[in-house]
Design a protein around this motif. Structure first.
Motif, short mmCIF file in Angstrom:
data_model
loop_
_atom_site.label_atom_id
_atom_site.label_comp_id
_atom_site.label_asym_id
_atom_site.label_seq_id
_atom_site.Cartn_x
_atom_site.Cartn_y
_atom_site.Cartn_z
N UNK A 38 2.88 -13.73 2.54
CA UNK A 38 3.26 -12.68 1.60
C UNK A 38 2.26 -11.54 1.73
N UNK A 39 2.70 -10.36 1.36
CA UNK A 39 1.85 -9.18 1.49
C UNK A 39 0.82 -9.17 0.36
N UNK A 40 -0.47 -9.21 0.70
CA UNK A 40 -1.50 -9.38 -0.33
C UNK A 40 -1.89 -8.10 -1.08
N UNK A 41 -1.50 -6.92 -0.58
CA UNK A 41 -1.92 -5.68 -1.24
C UNK A 41 -0.91 -4.58 -0.95
N UNK A 42 -1.15 -3.41 -1.51
CA UNK A 42 -0.26 -2.28 -1.30
C UNK A 42 -0.63 -1.41 -0.12
N UNK A 43 -1.51 -1.88 0.75
CA UNK A 43 -2.03 -1.03 1.82
C UNK A 43 -1.03 -0.75 2.93
N UNK A 44 0.08 -1.51 2.98
CA UNK A 44 1.06 -1.30 4.03
C UNK A 44 2.38 -0.72 3.51
N UNK A 45 2.38 -0.26 2.25
CA UNK A 45 3.58 0.40 1.74
C UNK A 45 3.82 1.69 2.54
N UNK A 46 5.05 2.09 2.72
CA UNK A 46 6.30 1.52 2.33
C UNK A 46 6.86 0.55 3.37
N UNK A 47 6.17 0.37 4.46
CA UNK A 47 6.65 -0.55 5.49
C UNK A 47 6.78 -1.96 4.93
N UNK A 48 5.76 -2.41 4.21
CA UNK A 48 5.75 -3.73 3.58
C UNK A 48 5.33 -3.56 2.13
N UNK A 49 6.09 -4.12 1.22
CA UNK A 49 5.83 -3.95 -0.20
C UNK A 49 4.89 -5.02 -0.72
N UNK A 50 4.08 -4.63 -1.71
CA UNK A 50 3.08 -5.53 -2.27
C UNK A 50 3.64 -6.32 -3.43
N UNK A 51 2.79 -7.16 -4.02
CA UNK A 51 3.19 -8.00 -5.15
C UNK A 51 3.64 -7.18 -6.35
N UNK A 52 3.12 -5.96 -6.46
CA UNK A 52 3.50 -5.11 -7.58
C UNK A 52 5.00 -4.87 -7.62
#
Length: 246
Positions: A38-52
Motif C-alpha cells: 500500500x502507498x505509505x504517504x502522499x509523495x507520489x500523488x496523483x500517480x498513486x494515492x495515499x491513505x488519506x
C-alpha cells in the motif's frame, strides 16, 4: 486385496489445513515473486494515492531487476527506507500489534513490518542530475526532462524566483554525480515529498549533506540500488483506479 479407505479429515481440520496451505503459497509468492503493498504517504500523488484518499494497493514485481536488469530513470520502485530518511516505522506497540503486522507481512493486507518508500527513479549511478534549467525543468546529464506526472511542483519563476535569485526557488538543487550503485529518488508530488532532494529545499541549505545518506557531496541524498524491493507494476485497488501507473 483392497486398501482400507482413509477417513476424511474433520471439517475443522480441513479448513485449517486449506488455510495453512493457502497462506503458505501467498507468503512464498509475496516473498519471491510479487508483493502486494500500500502507498505509505502522499509523495507520489496523483500517480498513486495515499491513505488519506483510501490508499492505493499496488503490485511490486520482485523479479523486475534480477538477472542483471537495473532500475532506469522513470521507473516507480519500492525501496527499503534508507538510513537517516525521515518517517521510519515505529516498533510494534504490543504483541497484538506485532501479530497483526506479521499477518500483513504474509498476506499484504493491513499494516506490516516492512518499512519501505515508493518513489520514482530520477537518476542512476554514473548520471549527473540537477535542477533547474531556465524553464524550471530537471536536468539529467545536461538535458532537460519533461515530467508530465509531477503534481503541485515547487514554485519557480524565471527572473523572479529561480536558481539565480535571492531567495532562490526551492525547486533548485546543484549538479550531482550519482555514485555507482546508488539512485536518486523523487516523488511525483514534488512539494510534499521527503525524497533525494528534500534536504536541498530547506531554507538555508548550502549544498552540504547533513543527513549523511549516500556518497554524494551535495545536499542530494541517494538510496542504494540494492535496497530496491521491486518495480511497481500495477494498481489493484480501489476498483476505479485499477491500472498500470505511469
Amino acid at each position: 486385496m483392497t486398501r482400507p479407505r482413509r477417513r476424511p479429515l474433520p471439517l475443522w481440520a480441513a479448513i485449517i489445513l486449506n488455510l495453512a496451505v493457502g497462506l503458505t503459497v501467498v507468503g512464498l509468492v509475496q516473498a519471491f515473486v510479487v508483493k502486494i503493498g500500500r502507498i505509505p504517504s502522499g509523495s507520489m500523488e496523483q500517480t498513486l494515492q495515499s491513505q488519506q484518499w483510501g490508499g492505493d494497493r499496488i503490485l511490486v514485481n520482485r523479479l523486475a531487476y534480477v538477472g542483471g536488469a537495473a532500475p532506469r530513470p522513470g521507473d516507480i520502485v519500492a525501496v527499503v527506507r534508507p538510513p537517516g530518511w525521515p518517517g521510519a516505522l515505529p516498533p510494534a506497540a504490543n504483541p497484538l500489534s506485532a501479530l497483526v503486522r506479521g499477518f500483513g507481512d504474509l498476506t499484504g493486507l493491513g499494516p506490516s513490518n516492512e518499512d519501505y518508500i515508493v518513489k520514482r527513479v530520477a537518476a542512476v549511478g554514473g548520471q549527473r542530475i540537477s535542477c533547474c534549467d531556465v524553464q524550471g525543468r530537471l536536468l539529467l546529464d545536461g538535458k532537460p526532462i519533461d515530467e508530465p506526472y509531477v503534481y503541485q511542483d515547487l514554485p519557480f519563476g524565471p527572473g523572479r524566483l529561480d536558481c539565480t535569485t535571492a531567495p532562490r526557488s526551492p525547486r533548485c538543487f546543484p549538479e550531482t554525480l550519482v555514485p555507482a550503485g546508488q539512485l536518486v529518488l523523487l516523488g511525483d508530488h514534488r512539494s510534499n515529498s521527503e525524497d533525494s532532494a528534500a534536504q536541498c529545499r530547506y531554507a538555508g541549505s548550502t549544498g552540504s549533506n547533513p543527513a549523511g545518506s549516500g556518497a554524494s557531496a551535495t545536499c542530494v541524498r541517494t538510496a542504494a540500488a540494492s535496497a530496491v524491493v521491486g518495480q511497481v507494476i500495477f494498481r489493484v485497488w480501489p476498483l476505479d483506479r485499477i491500472g498500470v501507473p505511469r
